[in-house]
Design a protein around this motif. Structure first.
Motif, PDB file in Angstrom:
ATOM      1  N   ILE A 139      -2.975 -11.411   5.398  1.00  0.00           N
ATOM      2  CA  ILE A 139      -3.345 -11.397   3.952  1.00  0.00           C
ATOM      3  C   ILE A 139      -2.708 -12.641   3.519  1.00  0.00           C
ATOM      4  N   ARG A 145       0.072 -11.316  -3.857  1.00  0.00           N
ATOM      5  CA  ARG A 145      -0.110  -9.789  -3.555  1.00  0.00           C
ATOM      6  C   ARG A 145       1.209  -8.996  -3.724  1.00  0.00           C
ATOM      7  N   GLN A 148       1.324  -7.740  -7.238  1.00  0.00           N
ATOM      8  CA  GLN A 148       0.558  -7.123  -7.618  1.00  0.00           C
ATOM      9  C   GLN A 148       0.700  -5.392  -7.636  1.00  0.00           C
ATOM     10  N   LEU A 153      -5.660  -3.703  -5.367  1.00  0.00           N
ATOM     11  CA  LEU A 153      -6.008  -4.221  -3.936  1.00  0.00           C
ATOM     12  C   LEU A 153      -6.966  -3.265  -3.549  1.00  0.00           C
ATOM     13  N   MET A 157      -7.100  -3.823   2.285  1.00  0.00           N
ATOM     14  CA  MET A 157      -5.927  -4.643   1.994  1.00  0.00           C
ATOM     15  C   MET A 157      -4.641  -3.524   1.808  1.00  0.00           C
ATOM     16  N   VAL A 161      -1.292  -3.735   3.930  1.00  0.00           N
ATOM     17  CA  VAL A 161       0.195  -3.809   3.297  1.00  0.00           C
ATOM     18  C   VAL A 161       1.036  -2.785   3.830  1.00  0.00           C
TER      19      VAL A 161
END
Lengths: 329, 283
Positions: A139, A145, A148, A153, A157, A161
């Motif tokens: 990533i 990120r 966020q 996402l 994505m 995570v």
């Protein structure tokens, strides 16, 4: 390679409205250090429940018989801190990341929560480790990120995570439960490649649960096929697709359409997959099996060694090499 | 059209060379996002067309526009000689459109009314669209149940008593009840177990052969596409990037995106490759 995980004669009953219902019957499997084991089967085969039993995530009131040993420790006897430590070493990645992440918390909160609470890591240090884990799963711009929210996402994505979060606790075994099923094929390929890298770089063991025999064959060392709560075949993953031992494995291979040719007609398996508690006595696959005889229905089948694999079918040796007859032309 | 004749294509008799569905320069814009851009294709009677692509490629938006669930920003959709790019002005017009094009959705758990049995559902569709008496309707319900392989108990059961595969058969029987010329299958077999998926794919092939219906298969599963369709359109971010005979598109993809899709499908000897390695390899 010694066994990192050993599951022996695992039988699980769950509490349902109608009383206790069996979902897994006498499952045994081992995973060595650094090994990837595929667990394949259809709905109700018990593959997810096996993973949940290993991570001690079964619902309340579940009755568990048999043993689960992880690195010499009896998993079923753990509680308190020891159980938390076990869950750090055995990380789970589920199918739907959105169902397993708090939508109103930032990615950073989600990723670092256990580090800060369980390992008393300071907030900046935890964030640093989270950012490094995100980078490891490919990533870009992890700092952004982390700030966020999940809805910002994409699914692929978010699944990365989840994998990165699982890695933060330095697990030794990753239980991946249909973790690429909801992803686009190109994203699936990316996630599989990441898992493959992690396995090599960190010596991570993996239990890879999927309904996709081809995917399991491509990324796992060995594959276990489950039907109606039982393991029916364990075999080198590369052999399962072209040379299955159990009629059910062969039927799965044949039922799948082939990307490189159009079959006149698919070889469908009659009936539907059943759960352990619905299964008939004797061989559980017998009602759907083209090779079933009276004797199959009469006696409980046991796992036996055959050609470097294990198979639960009394006719396996006799049917050897004939199971894929009349397959895709 | 190609002159290859296989099963249903024989039904597309030569004097019947009018496309059953014609899409011209179709475009759909949501706010500033172009979901579908300049899409054009013809679907001949008894033929099957696949639209493939990933999430966000616009394939489901195309399906929704064809069934009238979404209004095109511009372009035309003509089915059975009837323009359906503008909303129907009258109930009778809307019903006629509904008869011609039907859709089967992905999730049989959310697409059926939990209080209605398959038989009641089909009966309702028949009452709305056709002029049959009760005895005729009963006969047609039984026929449709037979076509999709459901027994009397199953077709009269509420959805909760049915498995996913059986529910999807109810959804297919419902769609067939209007006697459509075009059936849109929007990921209709994606949620099914492997062994059940094979059964439903066989049922769909039989129906096409017997009734000469045309299919539009919206799918991300290239093996299913290979099994059921003759032609394929590949979409990426709303744009058609490749089209052609299904076998050819899958065996010899031309566009980089189609190549990527094809290379991402696991199979014997498949090795997943990370994007950064792939980019490095191309550089």
């Amino acid at each position: 390679m010694s066994a990192l995980l050993e599951v022996r004669d695992l039988t699980v009953q769950l509490k349902m409205d109608s009383g206790m219902r069996e979902v897994i019957t006498g499952t045994s499997l081992t995973i060595a250090e650094g090994e990837a084991m595929g667990l394949v089967g259809e709905s109700g085969s018990g593959k997810s429940m096996t993973a949940k039993a290993i991570a001690r995530l079964l619902p309340d009131g579940a009755d568990v018989q048999g043993s689960v040993t992880f690195d010499g420790t009896d998993v079923l006897a753990l509680d308190g801190d020891a159980l938390r430590k076990h869950r750090a070493q055995v990380a789970v990645v589920f199918q739907d990341p959105r169902a397993h992440i708090n939508p109103v918390r930032r990615i950073e909160d989600f990723m670092t929560e256990s580090l800060r609470i369980l390992e008393s890591v300071s907030k900046p240090d935890a964030a640093k480790r989270a950012a490094a884990a995100l980078e490891e799963v490919g990533i870009d711009d992890p700092g952004k990120r982390l700030r966020q929210f999940p809805h910002e996402l994409s699914g692929g994505m978010l699944q990365r995570v989840m994998i990165a979060t699982a890695l933060l606790s330095e697990p030794r075994l990753l239980l991946a439960d249909e973790c690429t099923t909801a992803l686009d094929v190109t994203t699936q390929a990316e996630v599989m490649a990441i898992l493959d890298d992690l396995r090599r770089d960190r010596g991570l063991s993996m239990l890879f649960i999927t309904h996709d025999l081809e995917l399991a064959g491509a990324v796992c060392d060995r594959t276990c096929v489950m039907y109606a709560g039982q393991v029916v075949e364990t075999r080198a993953a590369s052999l399962l697709h072209g040379d299955p031992l159990h009629p059910y494995s062969a039927a799965l291979v044949q039922a799948r359409p082939d990307i490189s040719s159009t079959a006149e007609r698919l070889v469908a398996i009659p009936g539907r997959p059943v759960s352990a508690f619905e299964a008939p006595s004797g061989c559980r696959f017998a009602p759907r099996c083209p090779h079933a005889e009276d004797a199959c229905r009469a006696e409980e089948q046991v796992l036996t060694e055959l050609d470097g694999g294990r198979v639960r079918c009394r006719r396996a040796a006799e049917l050897r090499g004939r199971l894929l007859d009349g397959a895709h032309v | 059209m190609s002159d290859e004749v296989r099963g249903p294509a024989t039904r597309a008799t030569l004097d019947d060379a009018q496309p059953v569905l014609s899409v011209r320069n179709l475009r759909k814009v949501f706010g500033t996002q172009v979901a579908v851009d300049d899409m054009t294709f013809d679907l001949m009677p008894g033929r099957s067309l696949a639209i493939v692509g990933e999430s966000g490629s616009g394939k489901t938006t195309v399906a929704r526009m064809i069934c009238g669930l979404e209004k095109p920003t511009s372009g035309t959709i003509t089915a059975c000689g009837r323009d359906r790019s503008k909303p129907a002005r009258r109930g009778s017009e809307r019903k006629a459109r509904g008869r011609e094009v039907q859709i089967v959705f992905q999730d049989p758990y959310s697409s059926l009314d939990p209080r209605q049995s398959g038989a009641e559902l089909i009966d309702e569709v028949l009452r709305v669209h056709h002029d049959h008496d009760a005895a005729d309707r009963k006969r047609i319900v039984a026929e449709l149940a037979e076509v999709v392989g459901l027994d009397q108990r199953q077709i009269n059961a509420l959805p909760k008593a049915l498995s996913g595969g059986q529910r999807q058969r109810v959804a297919i029987a419902r769609a067939l009840a209007t006697d459509p010329r075009v059936l849109i299958l929007d990921e209709s077999v994606a949620a099914l177990d492997v062994s059940i998926q094979a059964q439903v794919l066989n049922v769909l092939a039989d129906i096409r052969d017997d009734r000469g219906i045309s299919y539009i298969l919206i799918s991300h599963d290239l093996a299913v596409v290979r099994q059921l369709t003759e032609e394929t359109i590949v979409m990426q971010r709303g744009v058609v990037v490749e089209r052609g005979e299904t076998g050819q598109v899958l065996d010899d993809p031309q566009h980089p995106y189609t190549k990527l899709l094809r290379a991402s499908v696991p199979g014997p000897g498949w090795k997943p490759q990370r994007m950064r390695d792939r980019i490095a390899a191309q550089a």
